[in-house]
Each structure stands twice: as structure tokens, then as C-alpha cells.
Design a protein around this motif. Sequence first.
Motif, PDB file in Angstrom:
ATOM      1  N   THR A 382       0.833  -1.208   0.000  1.00 22.52           N
ATOM      2  CA  THR A 382       0.000   0.000   0.000  1.00 22.52           C
ATOM      3  C   THR A 382       0.868   1.258   0.000  1.00 22.52           C
ATOM      4  O   THR A 382       0.570   2.238  -0.689  1.00 22.52           O
ATOM      5  CB  THR A 382      -0.941  -0.013   1.226  1.00 22.52           C
ATOM      6  OG1 THR A 382      -1.812  -1.145   1.110  1.00 22.52           O
ATOM      7  CG2 THR A 382      -1.763   1.249   1.296  1.00 22.52           C
ATOM      8  N   GLN A 424      -7.445   0.068  -0.455  1.00 25.93           N
ATOM      9  CA  GLN A 424      -7.626  -1.187   0.264  1.00 25.93           C
ATOM     10  C   GLN A 424      -8.913  -1.132   1.089  1.00 25.93           C
ATOM     11  O   GLN A 424      -9.739  -2.027   1.034  1.00 25.93           O
ATOM     12  CB  GLN A 424      -6.407  -1.404   1.167  1.00 25.93           C
ATOM     13  CG  GLN A 424      -6.419  -2.711   1.907  1.00 25.93           C
ATOM     14  CD  GLN A 424      -5.109  -2.937   2.642  1.00 25.93           C
ATOM     15  OE1 GLN A 424      -4.125  -2.222   2.436  1.00 25.93           O
ATOM     16  NE2 GLN A 424      -5.093  -3.916   3.506  1.00 25.93           N
ATOM     17  N   ASP A 507      -5.893  -1.774  -5.012  1.00 31.32           N
ATOM     18  CA  ASP A 507      -5.353  -2.257  -3.739  1.00 31.32           C
ATOM     19  C   ASP A 507      -6.346  -3.235  -3.118  1.00 31.32           C
ATOM     20  O   ASP A 507      -7.363  -2.830  -2.579  1.00 31.32           O
ATOM     21  CB  ASP A 507      -5.084  -1.075  -2.800  1.00 31.32           C
ATOM     22  CG  ASP A 507      -4.109  -1.450  -1.691  1.00 31.32           C
ATOM     23  OD1 ASP A 507      -3.840  -2.657  -1.522  1.00 31.32           O
ATOM     24  OD2 ASP A 507      -3.615  -0.539  -0.999  1.00 31.32           O
TER      25      ASP A 507
HETATM   26 MG    MG Z   1      -2.028  -2.838   2.157  1.00 32.94          MG
END
Ligand code: MG
Length: 589
Positions: A382, A424, A507
Amino acid sequence: MKSRTRRAHLVAAACLLVLAVYPVINPWQPYPQAVLLLGFLLAVQATSWNIISGYAGYVSLGHSMFLGLGSYTVGILAARWGVNPLWVAPLGGVTATVIAVLIGAVVLRTRGHAFVIITIAMLLAAQIIAVNARDLTRGSDGITLELPFWHRDFQNIPFYYAFLALLVLTVLFSAWIRRTKLGTGLIAIREDEGKAATIGVDTTRFKIVAYAASAFFIGVAGGVYAYYLTFINPVGSFAILGSVTIVLAALTGGRGTLYGPVVGAFLVNLVSEAATVYAGGVQSRVLLFGGALVLVVLFLPKGILPTVEAWWRRRRPAEVAYIEPLAVRERVPQPPEPGDVLLSLRGVSRRFGGLTAVDDVSLDVRQGTITALIGPNGSGKTTLFNLVTGGLPADSGEIWFDGRRVDGLRPWRRCHLGLGRTYQVTRLFKEMTVRENVVAPLADARWRTMVSDAVRGHEAERAGELLDLVGLGRFADQRAGALSYGQQKLVELAQVLMLEPRLILLDEPAGGVNPSLLGRLTDVIRELNARGVTFLVVEHNIPLVLDLCDPVAVLAGGRLIAEGPPGQVREDPAVLEAYLGDDRLPAVR
Ligand code: MG
Ligand code: ADP
């Protein structure tokens, strides 16, 4: 929704009509007129304040400064030029706007709380300057303006109409801003500034423009107000109580709404008037307003209008439908041949204190591929995305996109070049509808774009297509926050597709998405890829990665430890070791 807005406009128009004829029907009572015109003045200020502090969420506690700036500009110029103050009142607005741009350009480059403090500091500084710049302002003695030129029989009626006209203009201006891309951008900034920047909103400029826009009509009103008072001095013109009153009015009525600040202003003005009549004194008013502010924040955090609206909505709840499983399509499109390098990281590092989250990573993503980036939790995936899209600056290394070095560019510039991403944990603007979310991204930084309609015809159409593509067309008018987590992920995908980016970073697109939506997701990715969109995908679902992606890059502890076709990476001893103790990869072997 639509009919509710129309009803609000109708009520507002009816109120305006009553207020417009009131002095004609009842011309011989100056007192109610005076109370009303001060209500208009406060409403002008609260509505203006709402543009920066309600729409964009940047709270100003020194907004009465612009009233003082307008008053002084007009007081000084009218005397110098020997003209009637009313004719130069617009110049009060110009001064206020110019000062707002200057302050904004310094403070609004950064995010966060500095703004609140600076606005109070600026108000006090303005007062001190007004006291000390005696040549210009006559210091504490103040400036006396000429008396109104009209016959005494008319009393305050001309002022009444002047302030009413200003109020109408201010409300129209605020409504217009709310309907443009500028307005949507400001709401996006309020809800999630970092996200707003990655979808192409030049957050710095938007905030400065909003602050300047929130100053203009207050400055003009300040000029008219000086004429009304016929006397101005530093303490009266730059009063902190004035600023508190503005905030109280806007919060009471409902900040961020169009009419809330107006409703709040009339209420607060009535209470203020009652306090002056029955309790007297400025001190009692400070106490009263301070107490009222606490009560409003505690018990009416959203303000009157939004609370009433929420109550109305609860009485007639809209239904939230859930999506049924979708059949996965049979035809699997052919992926294009890998082309030139589109994204290139060269020795990129990023540290957090003692931890090196991304450690000297060099990675190429070729045009037309669906490249995977995998690695155990905490391996820096990330963070790497944040470095590429500009959410975080890299400590060292270079990032090139499409033949340009981008690591020094602001996030919105990278977006305009064709970089898109999802998160994410989804970061939709939850208070906006699904459709508003999808059309929120901005393709460029032109001023024309900024002041164009928030949803233009072809954009609504395209948003509809994209939502159909991810299977959520029926949810266009729902509040984004009301959707399930997996649906939100798909809306975020539709959102990023709006600008037709050349490279999309996903993500963990499958995280938290239920299996029926998963098929839809891989379908969409494949289809877009066949149309030429390149993907870089972080994903924990290894079977999905091996099925969808080629090549696969592996991060561990911030370092790139393997790269190649999925078959090869999966046998790589270094990769197996990195995943030791992580039960995910062994499960597919
Ligand atoms: Mg991550
Ligand atoms: P991944 O996405 O691969 O799970 P991350 O990039 O989120 O990993 O995190 C990599 C490491 O950097 C982790 O140890 C995490 O705790 C740390 N980290 C990530 N963001 C920050 C931050 N803003 N401040 C401090 N440490 C961070």
C-alpha cells in the motif's frame, strides 16, 4: 430528493416575497425593519461562511474580519473621493476577496487545523492594524461617514432593500457554486481531502477559491453596513463576537446546506435582539452565544434543517436493495500483448521513522499487462501505491510514468496524466450519492472545468454505463455509504474508470467482496484490459492473482524479492520463505 429541493426553493421564494413587500405594507415602524435588516446582514455572512466552512469543511473563526475590511475600504474611499459610500460598496468586496486570496494562498496550501487558528489571528491582527495605521484609519477615533442622502421619512427602508438584495445574491451565488464541479470538489475535500486529490481535484486551488468566494459578499455588505452605522472603529469592525455569531448562525441552521445558514441567521438574530432588549450589554450576549454554541454542538450537531430532513426521511425510509448474484460471462477476452514500460520505479524508498516500508524498489509495469504485486501483510504494498499516486512523498528514487518523471508532482497532476487507483479500505464520499461519486473525478485543472455543471449530460450517461458495467446501475441514486462493502469497492472501481486512466492501481480489490461479485470484478478487469487499460493489482487472493495476472512481483519487508510469470514466482524459494507462516500461498500449492 428532487421534489424536496423544489419545495425548499418554493418556501424560500414565498418568504422572499413577504420580506420584499413588508416595508411597503408596514412602512412606519422602523424597529422591526431594523431587526430584519440585521438578520439579512447576518444571513449574508453565514451563507458566505458556509462556502468555505460548510461545503469545504475548513472552519473560519474570524470571518467578521471581511465585514470590517469592507467597512474600512468604503469608509476610507468614500471620504477620499467624496462619493456616496453605496457606490463604492462593491470595492469593499474586492478588498475582502484580495485579502482572502493572500491569506488562503499561505495557509490553505497545507491541510488541517492551522487554518482555524490563523483566521482568529488575522481578525485580531486586522484590529491592531486598524488602531495603528492612523493616517489611513484615524486609529481608535474611528471614521465618521456622511449621513444617508434620502429623506428622513424613508428611514432604513433603502438599507433594508440593499441588504435583502445582497442576501438574495449571496444565496444564488452559494447555490450556483454547489451545482458546479467546484462545489462537488469542495464537498469531496470536506469528506476526504487525500482522496479528493487523487481523483484530480486541485485541493489547494479549490480551497483558496472557496475562501475568496466566501469573503466577497461579506465585504460588500461591510461597506453598506458602514454607511448604515455612519461610524466605524477598530473594535466594532473587527469584533470576535461577530465571528462567533456567524458560526453560531450557520451551525444552528445546518452547515453545508443552502438555506440552513439563512434560517440560523434569522433565529440567532432574534435571540440576539431579545438579549439586547431584556438582558442588555455585550457581556451577557457573549455568555448567551457561548452557551448557545455549546448546546447546538451537543444537541443539534447537524443543525436544524438537516435534522428536520433526517426526521422526514425516517418517516418515509427509502429502501436499500441488495444485489443478486451475477452470472459470470462465458467469453474471456484476449489480453493485449505487453508493450512499452508505462510505469517505472527506480530505486524508490520510503521510511517511517526507523522502519523502511519500501526499500530500494525498482519495478517496471508494461503497457497492456495486469501486473500483480503480492507479499505478506506489512510488506509495503500500500505504501508503494501511495508513493506512485502521490499520497506520500518518496524519500529517494525516481518514479516515471508514460515517459515523464512524476514523483515531484501533486496527486491531482498525476491523476490528470492518467493514473488512477482504488483503496484497500474503500474511500468513497459516503454522503454523496453513488452517481455523484462516479462523476466526482476531474480530468484536468482548467478553470472552465471547475465552474462547469457538476454533472453534465454526457457524464451522467457515462456514469450510468460504468455503473452498469460493474452491475450497480440500480443504485445510482443511493447514498454511497448505504451500500455493502463489496458494492462500495465496485463503485470505487467505476469512479476510477470515469477518467479512463491508462494505469489503474487496485489495492486488494477482492478483499471483503463476496464471491458472486468476485466473478463480476475479474470480468470487468479483463474486459478493460482487453480495451488497453494497464493494471497493477495488490491482492491476497492468490488463486485469483495466478489466474488473472502476469507478471507477478513479490514484496517482502519492503524489498522486491521476485518478479516473473506466475508459474515461476510460485516455485521461487525466496517467495516460499517470505510466506512461511502465512497460510495463504501454501494453500494453493
Ligand atoms: Mg495494504
Ligand atoms: P501492506 O499494504 O503490504 O500490507 P503497508 O504498505 O500498509 O503494507 O505497510 C508497510 C509497513 O509500513 C507496515 O509495517 C506499516 O505499519 C508501515 N506503515 C504504513 N503506513 C505508515 C504510516 N503512515 N506511518 C507509519 N508507518 C506506516
